[in-house]
Design a protein around this motif. Structure first.
Motif, PDB file in Angstrom:
ATOM      1  N   LYS A 167     -13.325  19.212  18.781  1.00  0.00           N
ATOM      2  CA  LYS A 167     -12.912  19.158  17.378  1.00  0.00           C
ATOM      3  C   LYS A 167     -13.074  20.529  16.715  1.00  0.00           C
ATOM      4  CE  LYS A 167     -14.109  14.258  16.812  1.00  0.00           C
ATOM      5  NZ  LYS A 167     -15.039  13.292  16.177  1.00  0.00           N
ATOM      6  N   TYR A 168     -14.155  21.219  17.031  1.00  0.00           N
ATOM      7  CA  TYR A 168     -14.359  22.557  16.475  1.00  0.00           C
ATOM      8  C   TYR A 168     -13.234  23.494  16.898  1.00  0.00           C
ATOM      9  CZ  TYR A 168     -19.219  21.288  15.284  1.00  0.00           C
ATOM     10  OH  TYR A 168     -20.339  20.711  14.760  1.00  0.00           O
ATOM     11  N   ARG A 215     -10.186  27.616   6.313  1.00  0.00           N
ATOM     12  CA  ARG A 215     -11.582  27.442   6.701  1.00  0.00           C
ATOM     13  C   ARG A 215     -12.212  28.769   7.096  1.00  0.00           C
ATOM     14  NH1 ARG A 215      -8.757  23.183   9.002  1.00  0.00           N
ATOM     15  NH2 ARG A 215      -9.336  21.124   8.219  1.00  0.00           N
ATOM     16  N   ASN A 245     -16.062  16.231   6.254  1.00  0.00           N
ATOM     17  CA  ASN A 245     -15.015  15.705   7.118  1.00  0.00           C
ATOM     18  C   ASN A 245     -15.727  14.788   8.099  1.00  0.00           C
ATOM     19  OD1 ASN A 245     -13.209  15.202   9.179  1.00  0.00           O
ATOM     20  ND2 ASN A 245     -12.556  17.319   9.435  1.00  0.00           N
ATOM     21  N   LYS A 290     -10.180  22.646  17.752  1.00  0.00           N
ATOM     22  CA  LYS A 290      -8.943  22.225  17.086  1.00  0.00           C
ATOM     23  C   LYS A 290      -8.876  22.752  15.648  1.00  0.00           C
ATOM     24  CE  LYS A 290      -6.226  18.075  16.019  1.00  0.00           C
ATOM     25  NZ  LYS A 290      -6.165  16.589  16.117  1.00  0.00           N
ATOM     26  N   LEU A 291     -10.041  22.819  14.980  1.00  0.00           N
ATOM     27  CA  LEU A 291     -10.087  23.274  13.590  1.00  0.00           C
ATOM     28  C   LEU A 291     -10.254  24.788  13.455  1.00  0.00           C
ATOM     29  CD1 LEU A 291     -12.314  20.417  12.113  1.00  0.00           C
ATOM     30  CD2 LEU A 291      -9.861  20.757  11.740  1.00  0.00           C
TER      31      LEU A 291
END
Length: 378
Positions: free
Chosen positions: A334-335, A303, A252, A337-338
């Motif tokens: 970002k981590y 994930r 990604n 959010k995922l």
């Protein structure tokens, strides 16, 4: 008990035995993460492994009564030997049952092969490049492995010491809880570093990655940043292409931030990916019939809770100046959010103070010590 025979790999059946053996050895091991069969075959194929243009490589399989009991690969990287002024034969993919006769026979096969090629010392586990798997696990055998590291049983290092091998270097991994917010120190240093040196974070699409030849630019950075590290040899453009072809479909690119200066030059980068450990266990080395589904599911839909920090590199002239804080400032939101809860690095040299100190604001744990062993074979 029958005699042990160590056979150099020359036939397809011997190659198959080499690839299949760890699946049997670690069949009941919850920590082991298998390699993909295709990657193992490509290692022996000059058409798929451009490193063989400057490397001699020989695989061996150990048999007792026609049953496979171990495997090993001997490697002579001529570029690395020239860089470090050494005559070293490396060993890699060293797996064996808990029998000292087996481990000794396999290591002797590599030692003799290396000696016959003019080498006077042996080191390992090491690959052709610094980006291959390296280091034998000597602690934390109860922790899940990853796609870029070796796993081995606790008896492995006991065999090495009994056979007269000693420590060359150790690597450690760092594991941290992903914070809910960017630590104040990272945010402050990121702002100052960016302003002082005219830096900003850049991410690209896969189309831009190809069009702007980002792969080669990243490996130019990695060659410069990693050059002083133990055993390193410069990656060629052909090798860079192979790594890009292998990993780009999995990445990604939002999780591959780059820091660029006002000239557009890449001066730092982080290559990170959601863990694929459980997916690779389910695939068991094969893409078909369902291996591809487990990998895709882990990448896109369900994930795992850990993100792997595969590579972090800063151009030598900017190391120690806080440039890496720009990467963390970009990645931590970002981590979250995922949904990643933990982050874990690949192996880092225990004496690489600059690299290890960057984790202090995150309260790091040092885990999974791995060792490169050495021995004179004169």
């Amino acid at each position: 008990m029958g005699m042990i025979k160590v056979i150099p790999i020359h036939t397809k059946q011997e190659e198959n035995d080499f690839i299949a053996f760890p699946k049997v050895l670690y069949a009941d091991c919850k920590q082991y993460v298998p390699d993909m069969d295709m990657d193992m075959r490509n290692m022996f194929d000059p058409k798929k492994n451009s490193g063989l243009a400057f490397t001699d490589l020989q695989g061996f399989v150990a048999y007792r009564d026609d049953k496979v009991v171990g495997r090993i690969v001997g490697i002579i990287n001529h570029h690395a030997n020239e860089k470090w002024n050494k005559k070293t034969v490396r060993f890699a993919y060293f797996d064996f049952v808990d029998d000292h006769q087996v481990s000794e026979a396999l290591l002797k096969a590599v030692e003799n092969w290396g000696r016959n090629h003019g080498m006077d010392n042996v080191e390992g586990p090491l690959g052709i490049t610094d980006f291959d798997k390296e280091g034998m696990l000597v602690e934390d055998f109860d922790k899940l492995s990853s796609m870029v590291t070796y796993y081995n049983y606790a008896y492995y290092p006991e065999h090495m010491e009994a056979l007269g091998y000693e420590k060359a270097v150790d690597w450690v991994s760092i594991r941290v809880d992903v914070p809910k917010e960017v630590p104040a120190k990272y945010a402050r240093v990121s702002k100052l570093s960016g302003e002082m040196f005219g830096l900003q974070v850049k991410c690209v699409t896969k189309k831009q990655f190809v069009q702007e030849n980002i792969g080669h630019k990243l490996f130019e950075l990695l060659n410069a940043a990693y050059s002083p590290l133990f055993g390193f040899s410069k990656m060629t453009e052909e090798q860079a292409d192979e790594f890009v072809d292998k990993y780009l479909p999995l990445l990604n690119l939002d999780l591959l931030p780059m820091v660029v200066n006002n000239k557009g030059e890449i001066v730092a980068a982080a290559v990170t990916i959601g863990s694929l450990s459980h997916a690779l266990q389910k695939a068991n080395g094969k893409l078909f019939p369902l291996g591809w589904y487990h990998l895709l599911k882990s990448l896109k839909w369900k994930r795992e809770d850990t993100v792997e920090l595969l590579l972090i590199a800063v151009r030598p002239d900017l190391q120690g100046l806080g440039v890496n804080a720009l990467l963390f400032d970009d990645l931590i939101p970002k981590y979250n959010k995922l949904g990643f809860k933990f982050a874990e690095t690949g192996p880092q040299l225990e004496d690489n103070v600059k690299e290890l100190s960057q984790w202090k604001p995150l309260g790091p744990s040092i885990i999974k010590r791995r060792r490169c062993y050495k021995k004179s074979i004169q």
